[in-house]
Design an enzyme around this catalytic site. Sequence first.
Site, PDB file in Angstrom:
ATOM      1  N   GLY B 145      52.490  49.065  41.571  1.00 28.97           N
ATOM      2  CA  GLY B 145      52.325  50.415  41.071  1.00 28.97           C
ATOM      3  C   GLY B 145      51.351  50.419  39.907  1.00 28.97           C
ATOM      4  O   GLY B 145      51.110  49.392  39.266  1.00 28.97           O
ATOM      5  N   CYS B 146      50.790  51.590  39.626  1.00 21.17           N
ATOM      6  CA  CYS B 146      49.788  51.654  38.553  1.00 21.17           C
ATOM      7  C   CYS B 146      50.411  51.428  37.184  1.00 21.17           C
ATOM      8  O   CYS B 146      49.878  50.671  36.365  1.00 21.17           O
ATOM      9  CB  CYS B 146      49.030  52.978  38.607  1.00 21.17           C
ATOM     10  SG  CYS B 146      50.068  54.448  38.696  1.00 21.17           S
ATOM     11  N   TYR B 147      51.560  52.058  36.923  1.00 19.56           N
ATOM     12  CA  TYR B 147      52.230  51.819  35.637  1.00 19.56           C
ATOM     13  C   TYR B 147      52.666  50.357  35.510  1.00 19.56           C
ATOM     14  O   TYR B 147      52.465  49.748  34.451  1.00 19.56           O
ATOM     15  CB  TYR B 147      53.448  52.725  35.483  1.00 19.56           C
ATOM     16  CG  TYR B 147      53.167  54.179  35.209  1.00 19.56           C
ATOM     17  CD1 TYR B 147      52.448  54.572  34.083  1.00 19.56           C
ATOM     18  CD2 TYR B 147      53.670  55.170  36.037  1.00 19.56           C
ATOM     19  CE1 TYR B 147      52.221  55.917  33.808  1.00 19.56           C
ATOM     20  CE2 TYR B 147      53.457  56.516  35.767  1.00 19.56           C
ATOM     21  CZ  TYR B 147      52.726  56.891  34.655  1.00 19.56           C
ATOM     22  OH  TYR B 147      52.512  58.226  34.390  1.00 19.56           O
ATOM     23  N   THR B 149      51.294  47.758  36.716  1.00 19.41           N
ATOM     24  CA  THR B 149      50.111  46.942  36.415  1.00 19.41           C
ATOM     25  C   THR B 149      49.813  46.987  34.926  1.00 19.41           C
ATOM     26  O   THR B 149      49.660  45.944  34.265  1.00 19.41           O
ATOM     27  CB  THR B 149      48.894  47.446  37.220  1.00 19.41           C
ATOM     28  OG1 THR B 149      49.143  47.227  38.612  1.00 19.41           O
ATOM     29  CG2 THR B 149      47.618  46.729  36.814  1.00 19.41           C
ATOM     30  N   ALA B 150      49.753  48.194  34.364  1.00 21.72           N
ATOM     31  CA  ALA B 150      49.429  48.320  32.939  1.00 21.72           C
ATOM     32  C   ALA B 150      50.541  47.740  32.073  1.00 21.72           C
ATOM     33  O   ALA B 150      50.289  46.973  31.134  1.00 21.72           O
ATOM     34  CB  ALA B 150      49.191  49.792  32.589  1.00 21.72           C
TER      35      ALA B 150
END
Lengths: 346, 346, 346, 346
Positions: B145-147, B149-150
């Site tokens: 997921g994008c969150y 990853t960050a």
Amino acid sequence: MRMRIAVAGASGYVGGEVLRLALGHPEVEIGAVTAGESAGSPLGAHQPHLPALADRTIAETTPEQLAGHDVVFLALPHGRSAELAAQLSEDALVVDCGADHRLTDPAAWQRWYGGEHAGAWPYGLPELPGARDALRGSRRIAVPGCYPTAGTLAAFPAVAAGLVEPEISIVAFSGTSGAGKAAKPHLLGAEVMGSAGAYGVGGGHRHTPEIVQNLAAVSAASTVPVRVSFTPVLAPMPRGILAVASAPLAAHAVTEEQAREVYAKAYDAEPFVHLLPAGTQPQTKSVVGANAVQVQVAVDADAGRLVVTAAIDNLTKGTAGGAFQSVNLALGLDETVGLPTTGMHP
Amino acid sequence: MRMRIAVAGASGYVGGEVLRLALGHPEVEIGAVTAGESAGSPLGAHQPHLPALADRTIAETTPEQLAGHDVVFLALPHGRSAELAAQLSEDALVVDCGADHRLTDPAAWQRWYGGEHAGAWPYGLPELPGARDALRGSRRIAVPGCYPTAGTLAAFPAVAAGLVEPEISIVAFSGTSGAGKAAKPHLLGAEVMGSAGAYGVGGGHRHTPEIVQNLAAVSAASTVPVRVSFTPVLAPMPRGILAVASAPLAAHAVTEEQAREVYAKAYDAEPFVHLLPAGTQPQTKSVVGANAVQVQVAVDADAGRLVVTAAIDNLTKGTAGGAFQSVNLALGLDETVGLPTTGMHP
Amino acid sequence: MRMRIAVAGASGYVGGEVLRLALGHPEVEIGAVTAGESAGSPLGAHQPHLPALADRTIAETTPEQLAGHDVVFLALPHGRSAELAAQLSEDALVVDCGADHRLTDPAAWQRWYGGEHAGAWPYGLPELPGARDALRGSRRIAVPGCYPTAGTLAAFPAVAAGLVEPEISIVAFSGTSGAGKAAKPHLLGAEVMGSAGAYGVGGGHRHTPEIVQNLAAVSAASTVPVRVSFTPVLAPMPRGILAVASAPLAAHAVTEEQAREVYAKAYDAEPFVHLLPAGTQPQTKSVVGANAVQVQVAVDADAGRLVVTAAIDNLTKGTAGGAFQSVNLALGLDETVGLPTTGMHP
Amino acid sequence: MRMRIAVAGASGYVGGEVLRLALGHPEVEIGAVTAGESAGSPLGAHQPHLPALADRTIAETTPEQLAGHDVVFLALPHGRSAELAAQLSEDALVVDCGADHRLTDPAAWQRWYGGEHAGAWPYGLPELPGARDALRGSRRIAVPGCYPTAGTLAAFPAVAAGLVEPEISIVAFSGTSGAGKAAKPHLLGAEVMGSAGAYGVGGGHRHTPEIVQNLAAVSAASTVPVRVSFTPVLAPMPRGILAVASAPLAAHAVTEEQAREVYAKAYDAEPFVHLLPAGTQPQTKSVVGANAVQVQVAVDADAGRLVVTAAIDNLTKGTAGGAFQSVNLALGLDETVGLPTTGMHP
């Protein structure tokens, strides 16, 4: 009752917001509008949204220009307010929208701002326990910082009730007007639109000791020092602060209902703070231009943390609106007179 | 070496970003582009920024249309990927940009998504210890997921090195493309421009267990469970995530230099992660369109916390770029082939 | 064939875009990066989106620093380019991204810019009839202004074909990066976000004579002077220009199909100009970062006008991308080498 | 004098703005708030910026619910207003914020909207010659479209004075709230932020005949038909319209001073229209939330055109504010009662 006000720093964002609200306040008459470099030019050249004042000429910020008013708003860089205020009448209500009189601890002042500490004035956050008493009848008001307004209102009921351990983490997203009107490359529209970035990370922002001071004053855990990790983020919007405050729950068994009750107790009688219905979240847009705070409370049982979100307009409840709220109190007016609670949406 | 790819979900934001990157990847030939409701229309009607593909007709997303490709990207709602992947050849490299194969724990899947757990695939975050080995030669990839990853890239080096107690607090500010292209009133431009608001507060976002899974896998504190408080904030920008991760320092004496060394060790050899020079902060704009991560580390000695900030583009390193990075690894290519590290600024 | 380039003005927006494109150009090696006030600092401090060049030190802009390169890009304030160019080798390809060598008429230069006219160089808008011939083999290139690029490409086919009377009205919305990186109050994020305002209204913008020059050169109505009313509008976006050009139809009977044919004839063979399918409109977002132009044509029969819309990225096709396109031509490369046509969407 | 108002369509943007202004109007009491699909839900779920009304339950839009009010605001899709209005008391003041009663010519209605023409009502643009007389005492008001408000106020003084030939070109840049709250993909934040695009190009927008009607009614050139080329552009901002109107000067000798005199004569006595000082330009931000118009006039001698710029807030002066202005007139109140002229800046 009618107050005649002067505004020093009238060409900046805070000065403009003081004037915008002044125009809607039934008891206010606008006297001197003053500034530094902008002195001599028409106000309309700096505040194009205030047609009623467009033709006023900005005077120079001097004690003489500010004399003879019931209320003097100082919207000036830190250091400058204290110097000027010392030359103003003790009978005038002087409202410092800057930082000079917020911190009570000279050592904290010395560490975070440097130079001589000008002394603390009654702190203009009426929702904080004890604040109203200090403000009533006062002739000096220290307007809180915009981040401390949002962060304190998000966190203090939980800290005061002992719901959480006093290890508060606050991440706050702010519109770029909070950085003022001085032109700096990193604040250019081309830089901020479409971008987000933190600053002052690791406790470097001067609003940190102010939040600590506010929370320590109410902390239920009197033997444990309050610690605050504060991270401000510059957000691609002109106005608004969204603060996310969280802390470890003091006891595992705290439920969202209990947390909600604590916040309801703190805020149900507050005219400007709105604890939102369960299932909805504060949005900064909803409070743009309003002297209003939206708050929501959540318990993260897995993480063992309370998470509180709060939205304000940094220029309104966060500065000029909060200032008028305190002025109303100081002058014995109804606290809500002349203050809009309606935001600008969409 | 040349791969022929198919993209299912080609009319959405993730599909569009896969195609944008595919056009710049020297080893890629674009085969089928498929979708659901948009099938039959030209790709140009949905992805107006890809003139080279404007006249392609979108086919229907079926196993038949996706057959015969070396790599199949699935940019589909959760639940749909697993169902479709089961019908694709075991020889094809299937890349799930959705959530179906990220969680290893069936109970976690059941709790957060519901329905049958389709099983975990090698996890496409090559920077995570051990991830590259699992990805090399694999024919299935679960794109993070994008969150996660960050958040994971912000926090894992500290967790793995035991710099912090495993009580991680993450607040992440995301552009609205992260919510996809389906039209919902709260995602309208008139709602999001000029506003910020949190959602899924209190641990409600489905990306939370994925972050916990990642950090638990590397945690130095093997006997203490990792806990993550995750708060996503919708930001008024189209792309980008800024994550602020913080946690209590494990020992009082940790200095910023020590923390920096830990991160430098984790990232100096990473081609896509840039630990910024001291004194600068990640800005999402700097990584827009890039398969890049900007990271900065700070120690807040007063609060006793480590604070790490990270910026990515949710669609690039956060999804489609990270996917190609893993594809490169799976196919034995140089990991960096075809991936831009240059952002779009201003 | 490999060119070594120098970039003067490397810390600004145009310089940054030249470098961004240079990193993706297979025939470019980046030599000197120079600036004025920023000399001595690392490039990463000014161009945070270019990690590959972050550690380069900016040199001072002097003829000596710029010597020894095949191509020298000048991204400097007007007046400064001409002065510097005069000191550069005649063998080097000098590309002026500023205004100094655009106008052919000394009187026009005198009126709009003042000072001595440095003389015109081959004009870097290859799509304009005759421009490619002048650019091939040239060692000097005048890069068009961003507004003239958008406005000329919107209007010239109609003017050249005599579809319209040469009374052109152009209103163009521009992202704020067009105003450069120098910090001015009216360009602050807090000012531009959520706002639109025109400037230079009534023919006051210096790009007006450049558009007139371009259209006059191709006008079918050789005996009637071309007149252009140009109104630029500052738009709340970082990049992009949307130009709306309109003019009275020369004959009542002109249909949209006929107008479309004229534009198709002008642009079908152009690699960077995309006449959109009927029923769709140019969007600046679709061409962000791309050396691309989207164009659409409409006939308003009631008003008796042709209305053409065009979208470009002011920094890419509008400046640095167009510059590389001309450089490719001048050096005998394929015109499209190294130039992205894919935009950044969403 | 105190009016009790009902608002049909209370969950949309126009309904929300009517309510926002109603809360600040000293003579208004808010009665029924009604809607279609949103009926039964609390108003706070749709209008989060109106805490004073958050707990009101939205009723269904029926003649019965709207009965018994002094003023009924209809903020409904076209076609629906006329049908409903026919069932409301003739004694109630019915204010149609939609299009149903704007056009006087049945043929124009038929062409642009189709279906039966419901007939024209007094047109709520008091600044237009003759409009105030028609509005005073009226029990029906047709609120102008937002673009026609901006475009008409920009152009009519010049047309009425014969300063220009009646060949008006208007390009108007609008915030996305003008498109309403219905969720459509092209209005998503991720699409509109950072982008500009025209629509309805070539005379396709339904506001075109309304502008023509307004200008034809005042045209000095009675024998020459008024023609209007209108191009709307969707801008990346929530609110605001910036209109750029231009036309060929009727005589070569017209100077800016003369043009300015014409506009000063038209607007000096108008409480809501501000002809700006020479050298400044309208900015939409300055009029956000205000019932205000900023206007500036320029003569482009080279192009032989008059260029007038005007800024309004599409929801305030462009709809709900203009509506209250007309209501004040209709009910015999001072036209300015309860209407803010102060904008929201920054």
